[in-house]
Design an enzyme around this catalytic site. Structure first.
Site, mmCIF file in Angstrom:
data_model
loop_
_atom_site.group_PDB
_atom_site.id
_atom_site.type_symbol
_atom_site.label_atom_id
_atom_site.label_comp_id
_atom_site.label_asym_id
_atom_site.label_seq_id
_atom_site.Cartn_x
_atom_site.Cartn_y
_atom_site.Cartn_z
ATOM 1 N N GLU A 45 -6.857 46.532 53.622
ATOM 2 C CA GLU A 45 -6.877 46.538 52.158
ATOM 3 C C GLU A 45 -5.934 47.611 51.612
ATOM 4 O OE1 GLU A 45 -10.245 46.753 48.586
ATOM 5 O OE2 GLU A 45 -10.663 47.673 50.533
ATOM 6 N N LYS A 118 -9.428 39.788 44.736
ATOM 7 C CA LYS A 118 -10.776 40.246 45.050
ATOM 8 C C LYS A 118 -11.741 39.910 43.914
ATOM 9 C CE LYS A 118 -12.960 44.598 46.615
ATOM 10 N NZ LYS A 118 -12.610 45.981 47.002
ATOM 11 N N CYS A 155 -12.893 43.305 51.275
ATOM 12 C CA CYS A 155 -13.814 44.444 51.274
ATOM 13 C C CYS A 155 -15.176 44.153 50.636
ATOM 14 C CB CYS A 155 -13.145 45.653 50.634
ATOM 15 S SG CYS A 155 -13.945 47.220 51.090
#
Length: 290
Positions: A45, A118, A155
């Site tokens: 990330e 995300k 994540c």
């Protein structure tokens, strides 16, 4: 059943405030992974920057890149020349005042297949992501690359089984979770081990529940107050860790056999037995028990 072997490379490393240095470091590791036979190469990330979300500073917005842009141009050329698939997560500027924690998937012929933004954005001490990132609004993605169908998540998405399920139902053979996770100064010893175990357990559970492969790529090193623990790993379709990195910079090469997905789903037919007629309440924020 005919085997369908694919070589993955998970690249975990420490990052500095020197953006050019971070990109060059990643490029060198991608080339190294390709020399070792990797076909799909996954970066961590925000690979081109330090984890800047520890503080609130509007100057960090200057680090964001457009898609497409100079960074993706460099990576598409690299993927084409090496004939590898690259999954590259970085800070995206979508428009004035709209920024995302994103990744791109580049096929082995250099085609920029698309991006994923995300969806789940955390806000915790030293993880002030809501200040920087707009939640993704273009859905969960699966990219049918030369070597595998890759489902992309990032994540904080890893804690949500709904995200994994939707992505897998769209055909993903491999779920990837580029990550920046670590401990704060007061989180040491037993507490650190418990956090790491929970992080691996939730992702192994996605592999089991969806009978697919999962690759989690974490960063390393000390940045500000956060000690990133590395331990990137790949899980097979029944939750067995096939390979795991340590806590330092590493290029983890892992061979996976995608034919195991069909075999696993015949033995444990979770998709066959899903009661989709009973799941309507899941779209509510909270379900009152009446």
């Amino acid at each position: 059943m005919i085997k369908k072997n694919v070589e993955l490379a998970l690249i975990q490393s420490a990052c500095s405030a020197d953006i050019t240095e971070n990109i060059d470091k990643a490029t060198n590791k991608i080339e190294d992974a390709a020399r070792k036979g990797a076909q799909i190469i996954i970066l961590q990330e925000l690979f081109q920057t330090p984890y800047f979300c520890q503080t609130i500073n509007e100057e960090f917005f200057d680090w964001a890149q457009p898609i497409p842009g100079p960074l993706t141009d460099k990576l598409t050329t690299l993927a084409r020349d090496l004939e590898v698939v690259i999954v590259a997560p970085f800070f995206e500027q979508r428009a004035a005042g709209i920024y995302h924690n994103s990744l791109v998937v580049i096929d082995a012929d250099g085609t920029l297949m698309g991006r994923y933004r995300k969806q789940h954005i955390p806000d915790d001490p030293c993880f002030h992501e809501k200040f920087y990132f707009t939640p993704g609004d273009d859905g969960y993605k699966v990219f049918n690359t030369r070597f595998a169908k890759i489902g992309t998540l990032i994540c904080w998405d890893q804690w949500y089984p709904e995200a994994a399920r939707i992505t897998a139902l769209k055909g993903a053979e491999l779920l990837v979770y580029p990550t920046a996770i670590g401990t704060l100064p007061h989180e040491k010893g037993k507490e650190k081990k418990e956090f790491l175990d929970a992080w691996q357990t939730i992702q192994k559970s996605h592999a089991i529940a969806n009978s697919c492969f999962v690759a989690a790529v974490n960063r390393t090193g000390q940045e500000g107050k956060i000690s990133f623990w590395g331990h990137s790993f790949v899980s097979g379709p029944f939750g067995k860790i096939l390979a795991e990195a340590g806590d330092d910079d590493e290029v983890l090469i892992v061979d996976i056999d995608l034919s195991q997905i069909e075999s696993q789903r015949r033995i444990w037919p979770f998709y066959r037995d899903r009661r989709i007629d009973t799941y309507q309440p899941i779209v509510k924020r909270y379900i009152e028990n009446e």
